[in-house]
Structure formats: structure tokens, C-alpha cells
Design a protein around this motif. Sequence first.
Motif, mmCIF file in Angstrom:
data_model
loop_
_atom_site.group_PDB
_atom_site.id
_atom_site.type_symbol
_atom_site.label_atom_id
_atom_site.label_comp_id
_atom_site.label_asym_id
_atom_site.label_seq_id
_atom_site.Cartn_x
_atom_site.Cartn_y
_atom_site.Cartn_z
ATOM 1 N N ALA A 97 58.351 3.671 14.498
ATOM 2 C CA ALA A 97 58.789 4.691 15.454
ATOM 3 C C ALA A 97 57.596 5.408 16.073
ATOM 4 O O ALA A 97 57.600 5.724 17.273
ATOM 5 N N GLN A 98 56.578 5.658 15.277
ATOM 6 C CA GLN A 98 55.384 6.308 15.805
ATOM 7 C C GLN A 98 54.665 5.404 16.805
ATOM 8 O O GLN A 98 54.193 5.859 17.855
ATOM 9 N N THR A 99 54.588 4.120 16.496
ATOM 10 C CA THR A 99 53.984 3.173 17.440
ATOM 11 C C THR A 99 54.770 3.152 18.743
ATOM 12 O O THR A 99 54.192 3.115 19.837
ATOM 13 N N ALA A 100 56.090 3.183 18.628
ATOM 14 C CA ALA A 100 56.941 3.197 19.819
ATOM 15 C C ALA A 100 56.683 4.443 20.656
ATOM 16 O O ALA A 100 56.582 4.378 21.892
ATOM 17 N N LYS A 101 56.575 5.577 20.009
ATOM 18 C CA LYS A 101 56.311 6.839 20.700
ATOM 19 C C LYS A 101 54.971 6.801 21.420
ATOM 20 O O LYS A 101 54.882 7.111 22.614
ATOM 21 N N TYR A 102 53.924 6.397 20.716
ATOM 22 C CA TYR A 102 52.586 6.383 21.305
ATOM 23 C C TYR A 102 52.450 5.351 22.426
ATOM 24 O O TYR A 102 51.651 5.520 23.350
ATOM 25 N N SER A 103 53.263 4.290 22.357
ATOM 26 C CA SER A 103 53.175 3.225 23.357
ATOM 27 C C SER A 103 53.969 3.536 24.616
ATOM 28 O O SER A 103 53.797 2.862 25.634
ATOM 29 N N GLY A 104 54.874 4.519 24.542
ATOM 30 C CA GLY A 104 55.638 4.914 25.719
ATOM 31 C C GLY A 104 57.068 4.442 25.747
ATOM 32 O O GLY A 104 57.701 4.427 26.817
ATOM 33 N N ALA A 105 57.629 4.057 24.599
ATOM 34 C CA ALA A 105 59.034 3.663 24.544
ATOM 35 C C ALA A 105 59.940 4.876 24.771
ATOM 36 O O ALA A 105 59.497 6.028 24.669
ATOM 37 N N SER A 106 61.206 4.610 25.068
ATOM 38 C CA SER A 106 62.143 5.685 25.405
ATOM 39 C C SER A 106 63.067 6.074 24.261
ATOM 40 O O SER A 106 63.494 7.230 24.165
ATOM 41 N N ALA A 107 63.432 5.115 23.409
ATOM 42 C CA ALA A 107 64.389 5.393 22.343
ATOM 43 C C ALA A 107 64.229 4.375 21.227
ATOM 44 O O ALA A 107 63.533 3.359 21.377
ATOM 45 N N ARG A 133 63.326 12.912 11.334
ATOM 46 C CA ARG A 133 61.903 12.602 11.272
ATOM 47 C C ARG A 133 61.409 11.721 12.407
ATOM 48 O O ARG A 133 60.236 11.386 12.472
ATOM 49 N N LEU A 134 62.311 11.344 13.310
ATOM 50 C CA LEU A 134 61.932 10.429 14.384
ATOM 51 C C LEU A 134 61.368 11.171 15.592
ATOM 52 O O LEU A 134 61.872 12.234 15.963
ATOM 53 N N PRO A 135 60.367 10.583 16.249
ATOM 54 C CA PRO A 135 59.769 11.215 17.425
ATOM 55 C C PRO A 135 60.485 10.895 18.730
ATOM 56 O O PRO A 135 60.115 11.408 19.784
ATOM 57 N N LEU A 136 61.519 10.029 18.652
ATOM 58 C CA LEU A 136 62.273 9.624 19.842
ATOM 59 C C LEU A 136 63.769 9.621 19.513
ATOM 60 O O LEU A 136 64.148 9.543 18.338
ATOM 61 N N PRO A 137 64.634 9.684 20.527
ATOM 62 C CA PRO A 137 66.079 9.620 20.297
ATOM 63 C C PRO A 137 66.487 8.314 19.626
ATOM 64 O O PRO A 137 65.836 7.277 19.802
ATOM 65 N N LEU A 138 67.585 8.366 18.889
ATOM 66 C CA LEU A 138 68.022 7.223 18.086
ATOM 67 C C LEU A 138 69.395 6.712 18.501
ATOM 68 O O LEU A 138 70.329 7.489 18.706
ATOM 69 N N PHE A 139 69.504 5.381 18.592
ATOM 70 C CA PHE A 139 70.785 4.697 18.725
ATOM 71 C C PHE A 139 71.166 4.125 17.370
ATOM 72 O O PHE A 139 70.349 3.475 16.715
ATOM 73 N N HIS A 162 74.350 15.213 15.553
ATOM 74 C CA HIS A 162 72.900 15.371 15.416
ATOM 75 C C HIS A 162 72.263 15.269 16.798
ATOM 76 O O HIS A 162 72.515 14.321 17.550
ATOM 77 N N GLU A 163 71.429 16.211 17.153
ATOM 78 C CA GLU A 163 70.867 16.260 18.509
ATOM 79 C C GLU A 163 69.977 15.066 18.842
ATOM 80 O O GLU A 163 69.745 14.768 20.025
ATOM 81 N N ASN A 164 69.475 14.350 17.831
ATOM 82 C CA ASN A 164 68.571 13.239 18.094
ATOM 83 C C ASN A 164 69.268 11.879 18.042
ATOM 84 O O ASN A 164 68.632 10.849 18.196
ATOM 85 N N ILE A 165 70.585 11.866 17.813
ATOM 86 C CA ILE A 165 71.347 10.615 17.801
ATOM 87 C C ILE A 165 72.181 10.556 19.074
ATOM 88 O O ILE A 165 73.078 11.367 19.276
ATOM 89 N N ILE A 166 71.861 9.616 19.958
ATOM 90 C CA ILE A 166 72.388 9.656 21.327
ATOM 91 C C ILE A 166 73.328 8.520 21.698
ATOM 92 O O ILE A 166 73.860 8.488 22.805
ATOM 93 N N GLY A 167 73.536 7.556 20.799
ATOM 94 C CA GLY A 167 74.407 6.457 21.177
ATOM 95 C C GLY A 167 74.548 5.436 20.066
ATOM 96 O O GLY A 167 74.020 5.606 18.957
#
Length: 321
Positions: A97-107, A133-139, A162-167
Motif C-alpha cells: 500500500a505504501q508503494t502504491a501511495k508513493y507511486s501515485g495510485a488512486s486506491a 492504517r492504509l494511505p489510500l481508499p480501500l475497495f 468506515h470513511e476509508n472504505i469506498i466500494g
Amino acid sequence: MDRNSEKNQFRGIIPPMITPLLNEDELDFEGLGKLINHIVVGGVHGIFILGTTGESTSLPYPIRHRLVEETCNLVKKRVPILVGITDTAVSESLKLAQTAKYSGASALVAAPPYYFNLGQPELIEYYEYLADRLPLPLFLYNMPSHTKINIEPETVKKLSEHENIIGLKDSSGNTAYFNKLLFHMKDDPGFSLFVGPEEIMAETVLLGGHGGVNGGANMFPELYVKLYDAAVTGDIKKVRELHALVMNISAGLYSLGKFGSSYLKGLKCALHLLGICNDYMSSPLNKFRKEEKSRLVVNLEEIQKKLQASKILTQNKKKDQ
């Protein structure tokens, strides 16, 4: 995050991208670039990497992280990127998840951790722990055939608070289950509900679903985008026409041989025959043998003729040039 704001809502066709490989430990970088460009110019609304179609659980961890970095670099923000972080170890999910965040992923996307048969209360605890604990929204990712756990509609409703769970992406193939999800989430239009099996994508969109994470969009992205658009606008005549083409793909490319992985073998083999990327598959899976490949060549040619007759393949070729 306000998931009800237009810019944060996920809709449409988000292909579960295959992972082009040269061998067990090496990405097919040339094929990856071709595949991403082919998908994006086909008009898709996003890309999902490291899912079942991406052979995520069979890939070494360094390959998973490198794929995230390279995909984000090649896409260049043209469409949102969703990254699968499913794992039996939460620490590995968080690292990816951290790699995804730093690389520019959306979710991010996570199926239940397989092996232990979690009950629904344990599933809620797990996803809340992860989402905190996630830096991006979660499906959420419902894949009971592989995880042996079904995320019940009531559980989805609870986790949607949960505010970070979007779909949620549902790959159960169970339309009754998906209709229950639509009913439970009818008062939360910002919570995105996607279906995996392309054979039922159009009908779920007609009933209120938000799109498809459809493997065939790796090969013919514009077909699936047009089918989604027809379903959104309620053009039933067009839906029937395009859905028939999707079913031809399903029957001709995904059902060859007596393999549990025929869908993925067929998809990778077709992409190889289309000149897009290598068809190597990570162990324990193997690519089609000569017999199945020969049959797929014939079926693929027939499908291409039908797509040309519908002016879909011709348009894709023009866009790729």
C-alpha cells in the motif's frame, strides 16, 4: 475523503490487468508498455493491477512492488490505478500500500486473507484494522471461490461506515448476492459496486451497479466501454448486440481445455497472439499447450471478424496507431 464528491467516485470499466512476464522473476517491460497503452486508448475508466487476473498471489514480492511502480509511471495519471494488496500477512499488505501511495495510485483493493476461515465479525475487525492504517481508499474484494469466505451484504453495509472504505468488487458471479448488495447500499450512492464476471456486467449496471472489472477489456477495451455506456443509457438493443460479442469471447477464449485456469490461460494466450505481450504464466500455472493454442487461434480469428463487423476492432486499431 468525501466519496460522494464527483472526482472521488469510481465508475465504468476498470480492467483487471494481466501481469506480462518473461519468467518467474522478470516482468515483460516491453509488453507491459504495449498493454497499458492498448488499454488506456481503448477508453477505460481505470486499471486494476495485482488482482486474480494479474496472478498476484503467485508473484514474488519484489515483482509486485516493481509492477506498481512501472504501471503508475507508464499510465502517467491518464486513468486511476487500483492496486491489489491481498495477503495473508497484514504487514505485507501495508508495505505494498505504501508503494502504491508513493507511486501515485488512486486506491487499493483487498480480498479477505485466505487460509483461515474468518467469520463475519472477524472479517469486520480485519478490514477495519487494515483500513485504519492504509494511505489510500480501500475497495473490498469478494472472491469466495478463492478465499472460501463470502463478504455478506450486512458486513459490507457495516464496513461502508468506515470513511476509508469506498466500494466493493464482487467476483462471486452470484447475481442474487449482487442484487442484495445493491439493496443494502441503495442509500449510499457514493459507495461503488463493481462486478468481475463480464458475462453479467451489463445486467448489473442496468440494475444500478457502477461498472465492471472485466478481464476481456485487456484485449478489446472499447467493446466493454461501449457495452457499459449502452447499459448506463438504457439502450437495450445495443446492450444485446454487444453482450453477444462478450459471450462469444467468453465461450471461445475462456473455456478451452479442462483447466481451472482456462480463463487466464486463454486471456494471456490471446494477448500474445495479438502481439501485445508475452504469455508466460507464473507457477503453479502454465500457458496453453499447442493443442489449446491452435484452437484459440481459430476462435480468436472468428471473434475478430465479428468485432470488425461491429466496427469495434477497426476503431481500436486506429486508436493504437
